[in-house]
Design a protein around this motif. Structure first.
Motif, PDB file in Angstrom:
ATOM      1  N   LYS A  71      20.586   2.973  -0.935  1.00 48.51           N
ATOM      2  CA  LYS A  71      19.320   2.468  -0.341  1.00 48.51           C
ATOM      3  C   LYS A  71      18.737   3.751   0.191  1.00 48.51           C
ATOM      4  CE  LYS A  71      17.826  -0.991   2.874  1.00 48.51           C
ATOM      5  NZ  LYS A  71      16.996  -1.761   1.691  1.00 48.51           N
ATOM      6  N   GLU A  72      17.373   3.666  -0.272  1.00 50.29           N
ATOM      7  CA  GLU A  72      16.326   4.683   0.533  1.00 50.29           C
ATOM      8  C   GLU A  72      15.804   4.537   1.575  1.00 50.29           C
ATOM      9  OE1 GLU A  72      13.445   5.825  -2.360  1.00 50.29           O
ATOM     10  OE2 GLU A  72      14.827   6.715  -3.713  1.00 50.29           O
ATOM     11  N   TYR A  73      15.483   5.352   2.506  1.00 55.97           N
ATOM     12  CA  TYR A  73      15.026   5.117   3.813  1.00 55.97           C
ATOM     13  C   TYR A  73      14.224   6.273   4.371  1.00 55.97           C
ATOM     14  CZ  TYR A  73      18.551   8.263   5.795  1.00 55.97           C
ATOM     15  OH  TYR A  73      19.503   9.047   6.080  1.00 55.97           O
ATOM     16  N   GLU A  74      13.391   5.974   5.228  1.00 52.43           N
ATOM     17  CA  GLU A  74      12.358   6.876   5.430  1.00 52.43           C
ATOM     18  C   GLU A  74      12.369   7.640   6.926  1.00 52.43           C
ATOM     19  OE1 GLU A  74       8.305   5.585   5.435  1.00 52.43           O
ATOM     20  OE2 GLU A  74       8.489   5.162   3.167  1.00 52.43           O
ATOM     21  N   ASN A  78      16.124   2.454  11.249  1.00 55.53           N
ATOM     22  CA  ASN A  78      15.986   1.185  10.261  1.00 55.53           C
ATOM     23  C   ASN A  78      17.054   0.254  10.415  1.00 55.53           C
ATOM     24  OD1 ASN A  78      16.320  -0.161   7.561  1.00 55.53           O
ATOM     25  ND2 ASN A  78      14.327   1.086   7.138  1.00 55.53           N
ATOM     26  N   ASP A  79      16.545  -0.957  10.545  1.00 61.17           N
ATOM     27  CA  ASP A  79      17.728  -2.052  10.747  1.00 61.17           C
ATOM     28  C   ASP A  79      18.813  -2.217   9.677  1.00 61.17           C
ATOM     29  OD1 ASP A  79      16.609  -2.574  13.025  1.00 61.17           O
ATOM     30  OD2 ASP A  79      15.351  -4.276  12.337  1.00 61.17           O
ATOM     31  N   ALA A  80      18.303  -2.095   8.306  1.00 63.66           N
ATOM     32  CA  ALA A  80      19.242  -2.029   7.250  1.00 63.66           C
ATOM     33  C   ALA A  80      20.263  -0.906   7.045  1.00 63.66           C
ATOM     34  CB  ALA A  80      18.440  -2.183   6.040  1.00 63.66           C
ATOM     35  N   ILE A  81      19.833   0.070   7.477  1.00 59.25           N
ATOM     36  CA  ILE A  81      20.472   1.500   7.615  1.00 59.25           C
ATOM     37  C   ILE A  81      21.555   1.085   8.593  1.00 59.25           C
ATOM     38  CG2 ILE A  81      20.676   3.730   7.797  1.00 59.25           C
ATOM     39  CD1 ILE A  81      19.150   2.745   5.232  1.00 59.25           C
ATOM     40  N   SER A  82      21.158   0.625   9.833  1.00 53.20           N
ATOM     41  CA  SER A  82      22.272   0.512  10.874  1.00 53.20           C
ATOM     42  C   SER A  82      23.138  -0.609  10.725  1.00 53.20           C
ATOM     43  CB  SER A  82      21.289   0.006  12.055  1.00 53.20           C
ATOM     44  OG  SER A  82      20.107   0.955  12.491  1.00 53.20           O
ATOM     45  N   LYS A  83      22.852  -1.547  10.071  1.00 54.99           N
ATOM     46  CA  LYS A  83      23.792  -2.397   9.503  1.00 54.99           C
ATOM     47  C   LYS A  83      24.805  -1.904   8.575  1.00 54.99           C
ATOM     48  CE  LYS A  83      20.981  -6.674   9.871  1.00 54.99           C
ATOM     49  NZ  LYS A  83      20.480  -7.684   9.212  1.00 54.99           N
ATOM     50  N   ILE A  84      24.480  -0.895   7.740  1.00 56.18           N
ATOM     51  CA  ILE A  84      25.170  -0.435   6.907  1.00 56.18           C
ATOM     52  C   ILE A  84      26.270   0.639   7.782  1.00 56.18           C
ATOM     53  CG2 ILE A  84      25.633   1.238   5.085  1.00 56.18           C
ATOM     54  CD1 ILE A  84      23.067   0.282   3.940  1.00 56.18           C
ATOM     55  N   VAL A  85      25.699   1.431   8.420  1.00 55.04           N
ATOM     56  CA  VAL A  85      26.252   2.382   9.400  1.00 55.04           C
ATOM     57  C   VAL A  85      27.240   1.854  10.220  1.00 55.04           C
ATOM     58  CG1 VAL A  85      26.220   4.310  11.083  1.00 55.04           C
ATOM     59  CG2 VAL A  85      24.543   4.153   9.136  1.00 55.04           C
ATOM     60  N   GLU A  86      27.227   0.781  10.618  1.00 54.82           N
ATOM     61  CA  GLU A  86      27.880  -0.137  11.778  1.00 54.82           C
ATOM     62  C   GLU A  86      28.995  -0.952  11.333  1.00 54.82           C
ATOM     63  OE1 GLU A  86      25.138  -2.025  14.285  1.00 54.82           O
ATOM     64  OE2 GLU A  86      24.253  -0.332  15.004  1.00 54.82           O
ATOM     65  N   TRP A  92      30.281   5.199   3.789  1.00 52.54           N
ATOM     66  CA  TRP A  92      28.902   5.579   3.319  1.00 52.54           C
ATOM     67  C   TRP A  92      28.547   7.127   3.644  1.00 52.54           C
ATOM     68  CZ3 TRP A  92      26.559   7.739   7.539  1.00 52.54           C
ATOM     69  CH2 TRP A  92      27.195   7.597   8.800  1.00 52.54           C
ATOM     70  N   THR A  93      27.732   7.518   3.065  1.00 48.32           N
ATOM     71  CA  THR A  93      27.114   8.879   3.317  1.00 48.32           C
ATOM     72  C   THR A  93      25.562   8.976   2.824  1.00 48.32           C
ATOM     73  OG1 THR A  93      29.201   9.740   2.104  1.00 48.32           O
ATOM     74  CG2 THR A  93      27.415  11.397   2.157  1.00 48.32           C
ATOM     75  N   THR A  94      25.101   9.865   3.599  1.00 44.58           N
ATOM     76  CA  THR A  94      23.608   9.909   3.733  1.00 44.58           C
ATOM     77  C   THR A  94      23.196  11.031   2.765  1.00 44.58           C
ATOM     78  OG1 THR A  94      23.330  11.155   5.730  1.00 44.58           O
ATOM     79  CG2 THR A  94      23.101   8.963   5.914  1.00 44.58           C
ATOM     80  N   PHE A 105      26.726   3.836  -0.237  1.00 41.65           N
ATOM     81  CA  PHE A 105      27.592   2.878   0.550  1.00 41.65           C
ATOM     82  C   PHE A 105      28.575   2.185  -0.522  1.00 41.65           C
ATOM     83  CE2 PHE A 105      24.091   0.687   0.196  1.00 41.65           C
ATOM     84  CZ  PHE A 105      24.165  -0.750  -0.137  1.00 41.65           C
ATOM     85  N   ILE A 106      29.860   1.908  -0.189  1.00 38.37           N
ATOM     86  CA  ILE A 106      30.674   1.146  -0.776  1.00 38.37           C
ATOM     87  C   ILE A 106      31.599   0.222  -0.065  1.00 38.37           C
ATOM     88  CG2 ILE A 106      32.562   2.880  -1.291  1.00 38.37           C
ATOM     89  CD1 ILE A 106      32.649   1.732  -4.393  1.00 38.37           C
TER      90      ILE A 106
END
Length: 330
Positions: A71-74, A78-86, A92-94, A105-106
């Motif tokens: 998933k790309e992010y700017e 970002n809420d979607a990114i936060s959900k992945i990280v948390e 995951w890896t940025t 992520f996987i």
């Protein structure tokens, strides 16, 4: 390459590919060769590999494949990114390429037993990289790990990495240290042997010199004593004394020896003779004991002799005669 990299022992590299619901695994070892100035990557058979040697080992995990989400992010927040990280169920890896940011992520469950098996080895996972790309250049990834992540700060913060680092350091210096101590012990042995040999030679030389000096001193004392005793009677020549003694001998007395100034005189009447100044010792045989007494009386009456002692008279039963000893003091 930083200074710590050449010290590190082999690290393990686990490559997991998750595609179409199937996970394949590849295991390799990686180390930095100071001789070649390059990273050496070697694939291993994990079934035959001796994992006990990697008690304090570290590992890097690379996860790729089509099952990896991206998933790309700017910007952050970002809420979607936060959900992945948390989400604790996700790995995951940025990534940032050409100014574009994305997060790959996987789900852990997607990897199944391969991830569990990796964690069960008891290794310290120093880094996990998740990427949708299947053509990751492992050499570049390892180069980045060695240059950016291996540091004194990591040694300070991570107990596991600290244990791995010091184990690696010990393996590096073990042989040189053993050789150093062996050389030190050998040098000590050579020096000690040389010193001991010189000491033994010196001690032997000293003992020989001491014994020689002792003998020379004893001989000098004997010579001085002899001259001293002789000087005391220099007015009476020994030949004159011998003739004087012979003139007093009864007919049945035969002398066996006449010793002038002996070193020691035998015990007389229970006393040990120690003063041999001007002493003449006469030994001989006589037919009867009275003759010995008469001989001693004649000698005592001569003013040349200051004292005459009969030391002993022994009855020789086998021969029917007597042997005797008389001390004459001038």
């Amino acid at each position: 390459m930083n200074l710590l990299t050449p010290i590190l022992s082999e690290i393990l590299v686990f490559e997991l590919n998750a595609s179409g619901g199937v996970t394949s695994a590849k295991t390799s070892t990686a180390r930095y060769s100071l001789k070649d100035s390059a990273i050496i990557l070697r694939e291993i058979d994990k079934e035959k590999f001796d994992w006990t040697k990697k008690k304090n080992g570290i590992a890097l995990v690379f996860i790729t494949g089509s099952d990896v989400g991206s998933k790309e992010y700017e910007a952050s927040g970002n809420d979607a990114i936060s959900k992945i990280v948390e989400n604790e169920n996700l790995l995951w890896t940025t990534h940032e390429v050409g100014g574009n940011r994305r997060i790959d992520f996987i789900r852990k469950s997607t990897l199944g037993g391969d991830l569990d098996e990796t964690e069960a080895k008891g290794l310290y996972i120093a880094g996990t990289t998740v990427s949708r790309q299947t053509d990751i250049d492992m050499y570049v990834a390892l180069q980045e790990f060695y240059e950016k992540k291996v540091s004194f700060d990591l040694i300070k913060k991570s107990r596991e990495f600290r244990a791995f680092f010091f184990d690696s350091l010990f393996e590096k210096i073990k042989l040189p240290m053993l050789l150093f101590f062996f050389a030190l012990l050998f040098a000590n042995y050579v020096v000690f042997s040389n010193i001991k040999e010189k000491y033994d030679i010196s001690e032997t030389t000293y003992n020989i010199r001491l014994q020689k000096n002792k003998i020379e001193t004893e001989n000098r004392e004997k010579t001085n004593r002899l001259f001293s005793e002789y000087n005391k009677i220099q007015s009476y020549p020994l030949a004159l004394i011998s003739d004087r003694i012979a003139s007093y001998m009864p007919k049945d007395i035969r002398l066996s020896s006449m010793v002038f100034f002996p070193e020691k005189t035998p015990a007389a009447r229970g006393k040990t003779g120690s003063n041999t100044t001007n002493v003449i010792v006469i030994r001989g045989k006589a037919g009867i004991a009275g003759t010995v007494l008469l001989f001693a009386q004649y000698l005592q009456e001569d003013k040349l002799f200051s004292k005459v002692d009969i030391i002993n008279i022994n009855n020789l039963k086998d021969t029917g005669s007597y042997d005797f000893e008389i001390d004459i003091i001038l």
